[in-house]
Design an enzyme around this catalytic site. Structure first.
Site, PDB file in Angstrom:
ATOM      1  N   ASP A 140      18.803  87.847 -23.882  1.00  0.00           N
ATOM      2  CA  ASP A 140      18.131  87.887 -24.798  1.00  0.00           C
ATOM      3  C   ASP A 140      17.416  89.425 -24.941  1.00  0.00           C
ATOM      4  O   ASP A 140      16.308  89.172 -24.165  1.00  0.00           O
ATOM      5  CB  ASP A 140      17.430  86.637 -25.470  1.00  0.00           C
ATOM      6  CG  ASP A 140      17.216  86.713 -26.970  1.00  0.00           C
ATOM      7  OD1 ASP A 140      18.243  86.937 -27.581  1.00  0.00           O
ATOM      8  OD2 ASP A 140      16.107  86.941 -27.188  1.00  0.00           O
ATOM      9  N   GLU A 185      22.002  91.817 -24.233  1.00  0.00           N
ATOM     10  CA  GLU A 185      21.925  91.867 -25.460  1.00  0.00           C
ATOM     11  C   GLU A 185      21.142  93.209 -26.227  1.00  0.00           C
ATOM     12  O   GLU A 185      19.878  92.853 -25.941  1.00  0.00           O
ATOM     13  CB  GLU A 185      21.515  90.521 -26.099  1.00  0.00           C
ATOM     14  CG  GLU A 185      21.605  90.346 -27.642  1.00  0.00           C
ATOM     15  CD  GLU A 185      20.142  90.167 -28.513  1.00  0.00           C
ATOM     16  OE1 GLU A 185      19.301  90.040 -27.690  1.00  0.00           O
ATOM     17  OE2 GLU A 185      20.136  90.008 -29.638  1.00  0.00           O
ATOM     18  N   TYR A 187      18.614  77.980 -37.661  1.00  0.00           N
ATOM     19  CA  TYR A 187      17.387  77.224 -38.183  1.00  0.00           C
ATOM     20  C   TYR A 187      17.883  75.794 -38.528  1.00  0.00           C
ATOM     21  O   TYR A 187      17.184  75.043 -38.972  1.00  0.00           O
ATOM     22  CB  TYR A 187      16.663  77.860 -39.334  1.00  0.00           C
ATOM     23  CG  TYR A 187      16.469  79.101 -38.954  1.00  0.00           C
ATOM     24  CD1 TYR A 187      15.411  79.523 -38.026  1.00  0.00           C
ATOM     25  CD2 TYR A 187      17.166  80.368 -39.455  1.00  0.00           C
ATOM     26  CE1 TYR A 187      14.970  80.958 -37.479  1.00  0.00           C
ATOM     27  CE2 TYR A 187      16.766  81.712 -39.086  1.00  0.00           C
ATOM     28  CZ  TYR A 187      15.757  81.997 -38.276  1.00  0.00           C
ATOM     29  OH  TYR A 187      15.616  83.186 -38.182  1.00  0.00           O
TER      30      TYR A 187
END
Lengths: 658, 658
Positions: free
Chosen positions: B377, B406, B519
């Site tokens: 990430d 990424e 989320y």
């Protein structure tokens, strides 16, 4: 492990990442760009560093950020010699902080903690600064910490003067430099721009059936200078061998009066450091060089490292030649062909160091006599490392020495010779005669990495090459090839007077001249009505007057709708001088068609009138828009060389167009 | 000074002249070429040398001369690891001599001296040879010197067996190698070819209003495997922070039931080496990995080096974070935006060595648990040198470790991460939707130097990116983007089930999903009639069956006369498998037009019939010539994926077309 975060990923231009030097000339702007970035979003400071190799300190220029992490800057090298340049970059925490502060205050956020961080950065800089700046910075830091309203302290923090002083005392402890400094070879102006004239002195002014001496040849100097040439290049002037001497038209046996090829070097009168007695003495040579200089002509000598069987080296240094099992010396051969008049040096001999030194001393010998331009014969048959060593050594002693590589050989060999140090290189120009060939070849030479190290010198013809385009194209072919050479190449040359007298007679099926001057003395009719001397003069005048033609990097080809009409432009580095060349490549027929003028690229608006002034015919045309019609009769003149005048905004400008 | 005459001017491929490794996969042919030449006309022997880095000896392959001083050879690396390769060359005097001898005797010249020279060369080789060859060579040399007729001795000299033995004992004392060996990173097959499926395990099989555990999520493994995916990539599975936790749709305050973003790593239950309790235990994790493996799926984990305020590191290693003047820890920000739920590491901290080691130990921790694929990430917010060091270190211990970068960031940053060691890289694919954009971008990725180090992995969508092309294009948009990703890229991925269920709802004006799984837990209707699951399955079947689609270097775009129809091909390395892809880029309208099929390039004669078999619809077409008409209704299927069958010469071949 190394925690430095900046990456200087590449620096351009470079030749094999610095293994060889990029080439430029003194006084011209040298632009460098680099890919520089860091992780995250911190601000960077990037500098271009440069110095004359060996100088105690670097000069620095701030680089500007362009797009996509590309940074650029330029400097103007003012001295002949080898420079080095590199790029250094560091994270500028103060600039990052200042930018964040601006965004936060604009968004109405309170920044008490940020101001304290800024104060800490300023104090750290103060600790690195000299006494006066230290005091100044300390005061600033105190003000950021003070009890004054936040708004006021932010104003203090954003002061440009603070940014400037902080820049001066930046924390460069984690600065990153490119892999290693890159070399830049800066040469004198003549390396980048010049018109060459090649001439056999013995045929310059022959009398009573014998070749002319150097003294007699001086008579031609004013005429050559008047034609606008800068360099007068002489084939070898050394004693010519007698053994296996070639006769007229390259016949195997020479008659008693045959003068021999100047490239069969060495005889009873000496070798590479001697002068052929038929040409005169050293005194005559010095006189010739001085007379040329008075006319504005610089002499270039031919360096052909090979020997006739009569060369003193053959007796004094037999170890420098290959011996055959029968005890004889190996002559040059390209099986089954034999060249018994030429002994090549054996660069694999045990005493190669002695050979290298002696050959370098030949160049130094003539350099010490005032010659600084050398045209190197057949460099591709001697080791590349030898040339690299020789040129480097000679230029260390004579920084203004220029070497032209005669290498009509495989492209990568030609390129590697250029990388190895040759100032200029012959090209394939003589064999590029169609529009697609010319466009492809000159795009390769001027718009790829090749341009960084190979300076083309376009010869229209040589004593070895009379291309069939000239054999069969008549006077217009000579004119159009001259225009191409003189405008496609900042450096170009002709071999005369064969060229300006439009000599097209070749041995059938070859590129060899009939009655070649290589093997005999020629008497030329310089006042012949076919002479294009005046045309050559005009073209050289145009070259000198137009800075756009003093370099090759700006060359661009443009579209036309006729395959016989070639159209290109060159622009001076400051953009002010714009020259358009339009050539009818067909020497036999009138050709016509539309030019697609890239007016936007030229900074001309769609509805704007501009003037195209043909510098050859002196005709002036007013053009508008991006299309223009041309019709070119090669019998009248096969080319236009336009200067474009773009300003026509005020009455005052009207004068400018006159 | 150095008298060696050979030049090895450049060796390709290379990345920044060996500063970084070229990338390939095991068992695939690695072709190397080089510019090699010498002065003059001597013959050369050129070899490609290669070995696993650190191996005691080099392997050698003779390089073949192509054109223009270009030499080439290939080898197949059979092991995962770092190889090195270089090129060495030397002048082959025996070959030069043999060639000259042939030409001279053909021209009828006597060669007594030449035969003696040859004998001397053979004797010199004998002195270098082992005992058996020495004797053999000595006999040959004697025969060349013998009193036998010249013709007979020439025949002896020209024997191929002599050339072979002489080659074995070549004089390599003046051999020249390239600047330095170049590195080649050889990775396992999965590095070069694979289909990825990204899934939030907590939304895999939610029940009773709570997210699913890893055990429960196993229920989906057979379905994902059946769709033909190779890699199942999970967002972070670590404990999620509570402080400043984000609520549904990225709201600033979370409700009591909000599950939080998996990228806010670290809580009471631990950090990067722990598992979120709501997902289960290490035992569950191991069970999940094993279950996936049984289905043929390899697990990829997300490595996100950042912490929630509740991460144990924050307490145990406050020195790894930046402190603000007020004593708090600096959260992530992009002024004026604040991300108070995330603490970035401070890579400029004093204990950066400790930080680097700890972060590497995170990767090693999971590698030791059997995970070998890591999706990294935001790598562009950590130092490049850190990644280079980490990947090198992990791969030394786990040679089969794969790292996907990424980095949807600036192109040079993305490229530099790839150079620094990342196995694969995300791309700009999601933002390339027009024909010209796709052609330009994929030509850059597959036909420039970038292809040597950057392996694209084309994601159609991610939890962060729902491009407007998918928001507004409906089902055909999902289908055509799938075909593009799966055939333009040997590596590609989808984020599901959002993708196969054609979820197109975004927060207006953004690329953010409505009700993003980042989320909240989502319940998906997997049996929806809009699902393109069967289409995905078919495309993945085609990918597996066709070696042409297992690599990217052979990608070529071809012309069509419709700007909405994209047409390209891929060919397997052996040339046998040829796949043509035709995509209607317009998801809303039927498009038609002519394809220009480059039959010559495909080895198809002008009058030859060939079969285009559409592997999606199973329709078969017989085509002839270089033009073919297509009409594509996106509501039926927005793409053709043709395999081309070129042999139709015999009756037997008829079967082959069935």
């Amino acid at each position: 492990m190394d925690d430095r975060r900046v990456v200087v990923a590449s620096v351009r231009p470079h030749v094999h990442n610095g293994r060889f030097a990029v080439k430029r000339t003194v006084g011209t702007r040298f632009t460098v760009d680099a890919d520089v970035f860091t992780d995250g979003h911190d601000s960077l400071t990037v500098v271009l560093r440069h110095r004359l190799a060996g100088a105690p300190r670097w000069e620095e220029v701030d680089m500007a950020s362009r797009y996509n992490d590309l940074w650029a800057a330029a400097f103007i090298p003012e001295q002949v010699g080898t420079y080095e340049y590199t790029v250094e970059a560091w994270i500028d925490h103060f600039a990052s902080w200042r930018e964040g502060l601006a965004k936060k205050t604009e968004a109405g956020q309170a920044v008490p903690s940020e101001l304290l961080e800024g104060a800490a950065l300023i104090e750290a800089a103060a600790a690195r600064a000299d006494a006066s700046d230290r005091e100044w910075l300390t005061v600033r830091a105190e003000r950021l910490r003070a009890a004054a309203p936040e708004e006021e302290r932010v104003r203090e923090a954003m002061e440009p003067s603070l940014l400037a002083v902080m820049r001066r005392h930046a924390d460069r402890s984690r600065a990153v430099s490119y892999d290693h400094p890159l070399p830049l070879r800066v040469e004198r102006e003549r390396a980048g721009f010049g018109a060459w004239y090649e001439m056999f002195p013995r045929s310059a002014a022959p009398r009573d059936g014998r070749g002319s001496t150097l003294r007699e040849a001086e008579v031609r100097l004013p005429e050559i200078a008047a034609m606008g040439f800068d360099v007068l290049y002489l084939p070898p002037i050394h004693p010519i061998g007698a053994t296996h001497r070639k006769g007229r038209n390259n016949s195997v046996t020479a008659g008693p009066d045959d003068v021999g090829s100047p490239w069969a070097i060495g005889g009873a009168a000496g070798g590479h450091k001697s002068i052929e007695p038929a040409l005169g003495t050293f005194e005559d040579f010095d006189h010739f060089v001085a007379a040329a200089k008075r006319e504005g002509l610089e002499i270039a000598l031919d360096i052909a490292f090979q020997c006739s069987p009569d060369h003193p080296y053959v007796r004094e240094h037999p170890e420098w030649f290959r011996k055959r099992p029968d005890g004889t010396i190996q002559y040059a051969e390209n099986p089954p062909k034999k060249y018994q008049d030429i002994y090549p040096f054996d660069f694999e001999c045990a005493d190669w160091r002695g050979l290298w030194e002696e050959l370098k001393s030949v160049v130094v010998f003539w350099a010490e006599r005032g010659v600084r331009i050398f045209r190197i014969d057949n460099p591709h048959t001697k080791p590349f490392r030898f040339w690299e060593w020789l040129i480097e050594g000679v230029q260390r002693q004579f920084p203004d020495a220029i070497f032209l590589s005669e290498a009509f050989t495989r492209p990568k060999v030609m390129q590697y010779l250029a990388k190895s140090g040759f100032t200029q290189s012959y090209t394939y120009f003589t064999w590029r005669n169609t529009k697609s060939d010319l466009e492809a070849y000159f795009t390769e030479l001027t718009a790829t990495d090749i341009r960084e190290y190979l300076r083309p010198n376009l010869f229209t013809n040589t004593p070895d090459i009379l291309h069939e385009f000239l054999q069969f194209g008549g006077r217009p072919a000579f004119q159009l090839r001259l225009v191409l050479a003189a405008t496609l190449g900042a450096n170009y040359g002709i071999y005369g007077p064969a060229f300006e007298l439009c000599e097209g007679r070749a041995i059938p099926g070859t590129e060899e001249y009939v009655d070649s001057e290589k093997y005999q003395v020629r008497v030329w009719d310089r006042e012949s009505h076919v002479s294009i001397r005046d045309f050559v003069t005009r073209v050289n005048e145009i070259r000198r007057a137009h800075p756009a033609l003093h370099q090759d990097h700006s060359l661009r080809f443009h579209r036309t709708d006729n395959e016989q009409i070639l159209f290109y432009s060159k622009t001076s580095p400051d953009g002010a001088d714009l020259v358009l060349v339009v050539v009818n490549l067909d020497p036999h027929h009138t050709q016509e068609g539309w030019l697609h003028v890239p007016i936007e690229e030229f900074g001309i608006a769609a509805g704007q009138t501009y003037q195209a002034h043909d510098l050859i015919s002196d005709a002036r045309y007013f053009w508008e828009g991006d299309r223009s019609f041309v019709r070119i009769d090669p019998q009248i003149c096969p080319a236009h060389v336009f200067v474009i005048r773009r300003r026509l905004h005020t009455e005052r400008d009207f004068d400018y167009f006159q």
